[in-house]
Design an enzyme around this catalytic site. Sequence first.
Site, PDB file in Angstrom:
ATOM      1  N   ASP A  28       0.844  -1.210   0.000  1.00 49.84           N
ATOM      2  CA  ASP A  28       0.000   0.000   0.000  1.00 49.84           C
ATOM      3  C   ASP A  28       0.874   1.254   0.000  1.00 49.84           C
ATOM      4  OD1 ASP A  28       0.878  -0.201   2.583  1.00 49.84           O
ATOM      5  OD2 ASP A  28      -1.096  -0.074   3.529  1.00 49.84           O
ATOM      6  N   SER A  29       2.217   1.062  -0.043  1.00 44.38           N
ATOM      7  CA  SER A  29       3.116   2.186  -0.330  1.00 44.38           C
ATOM      8  C   SER A  29       2.773   2.746  -1.704  1.00 44.38           C
ATOM      9  CB  SER A  29       4.580   1.725  -0.273  1.00 44.38           C
ATOM     10  OG  SER A  29       4.763   0.544  -1.025  1.00 44.38           O
TER      11      SER A  29
ATOM     12  N   ASP B 179      -1.234  -6.124  -0.198  1.00 46.54           N
ATOM     13  CA  ASP B 179      -1.524  -5.475   1.088  1.00 46.54           C
ATOM     14  C   ASP B 179      -3.017  -5.218   1.277  1.00 46.54           C
ATOM     15  OD1 ASP B 179       0.550  -5.022   2.851  1.00 46.54           O
ATOM     16  OD2 ASP B 179       1.229  -3.192   1.853  1.00 46.54           O
TER      17      ASP B 179
ATOM     18  N   LYS C 172      -1.530  -9.329   2.974  1.00 45.16           N
ATOM     19  CA  LYS C 172      -0.689  -8.934   4.122  1.00 45.16           C
ATOM     20  C   LYS C 172      -1.440  -7.928   4.994  1.00 45.16           C
ATOM     21  CE  LYS C 172       3.175  -6.159   3.644  1.00 45.16           C
ATOM     22  NZ  LYS C 172       2.836  -4.944   4.429  1.00 45.16           N
TER      23      LYS C 172
ATOM     24  N   GLU D 145      -1.165  -5.477   8.685  1.00 44.58           N
ATOM     25  CA  GLU D 145      -0.248  -4.855   9.644  1.00 44.58           C
ATOM     26  C   GLU D 145      -0.790  -4.949  11.063  1.00 44.58           C
ATOM     27  OE1 GLU D 145       0.772  -0.857   8.575  1.00 44.58           O
ATOM     28  OE2 GLU D 145       1.402  -1.432   6.556  1.00 44.58           O
TER      29      GLU D 145
ATOM     30  N   GLU E 203       9.686  -4.723  10.050  1.00 43.31           N
ATOM     31  CA  GLU E 203      10.197  -3.438   9.534  1.00 43.31           C
ATOM     32  C   GLU E 203      10.803  -2.584  10.651  1.00 43.31           C
ATOM     33  OE1 GLU E 203       7.499  -1.302   6.978  1.00 43.31           O
ATOM     34  OE2 GLU E 203       8.822   0.457   6.899  1.00 43.31           O
TER      35      GLU E 203
END
EC number: 2.1.2.11
Length: 270
Positions: free
Chosen positions: A43-44, A82, A112, A114, A179
């Site tokens: 999602d960057s 993401d 994915k 978070e 990260e």
Amino acid sequence: MLTLKHLIDMKQHANKISMVTAYDYPSAKQAESAQIDTLLVGDSLGMTVLGYESTVQVTTSDMIHHAKAVRRGAPNTFMVVDVPFGAVGISEHSDLENAIDLYKQTNANAIKVEGAHLIDFIKNCNHIGLPVVSHLGLTPQSVGITGYKMQANTKETAQQLINDAYAVQQAGAIMLVLEAVPSDLAAQITKNLDIPVIGIGAGKDTDGQVLVYHDVLNYEVPHQAKFVKQYGDFSSGITALMQYHKEVKNEIFPDESHTYKKQIMDEVSE
Ligand code: KIV
């Protein structure tokens, strides 16, 4: 295409796993040609491609649109997509519905998420056969709270991360992205877990590494984190565009070599 079994095998044989982000057909095609092991439609996307200030504005339809293009560009590469901010963590029913939609529409190998607060969600996905990668440490969707800085750098927070990593594995996560955490902590977690651990800013002892495509190629990134290594330079793109602009203005482009020269007007009656 590599499967999860191959990735676990790679961990067991200390064969490092490469992962890079991709957001569109050409970047995915390049990554597949470069034989990158795994792709992340991160999602960057929000910052690198859509011009947002953070990942928070990215929607599920943005992710689906871009992940479909990535899949077309890299049909034979293990692809993780993401789950964007707010798409899960709301209610059990809508969480699963959103996750299934993303997984099915993109033909991804895994999604994915978070954060360690999604343990139950990971369990539920595992239950229905939906592979989930967990992302811990610095989680960009929470930068409003954490800021962009190293995480788990006190005794208590490091212990918490160890517990969380174990918990997501127990819940059924197939892989872990770590990260911006101290490298000795990442090494310890990697050693203790059975699932592959992919690091970004987590040192060299994780099972693999992930970087953002635009960071690797210096593609219009205003700020690069300490953990980024640049392998190419797309910043010359702006020079090329300036030259193109100048050549159009000065009638240098197109020249003969870029022109169809058949004399057709002699044959056309006016
Ligand atoms: O969205 C992304 O690019 C990511 C990486 C930083 C791991 O989640």
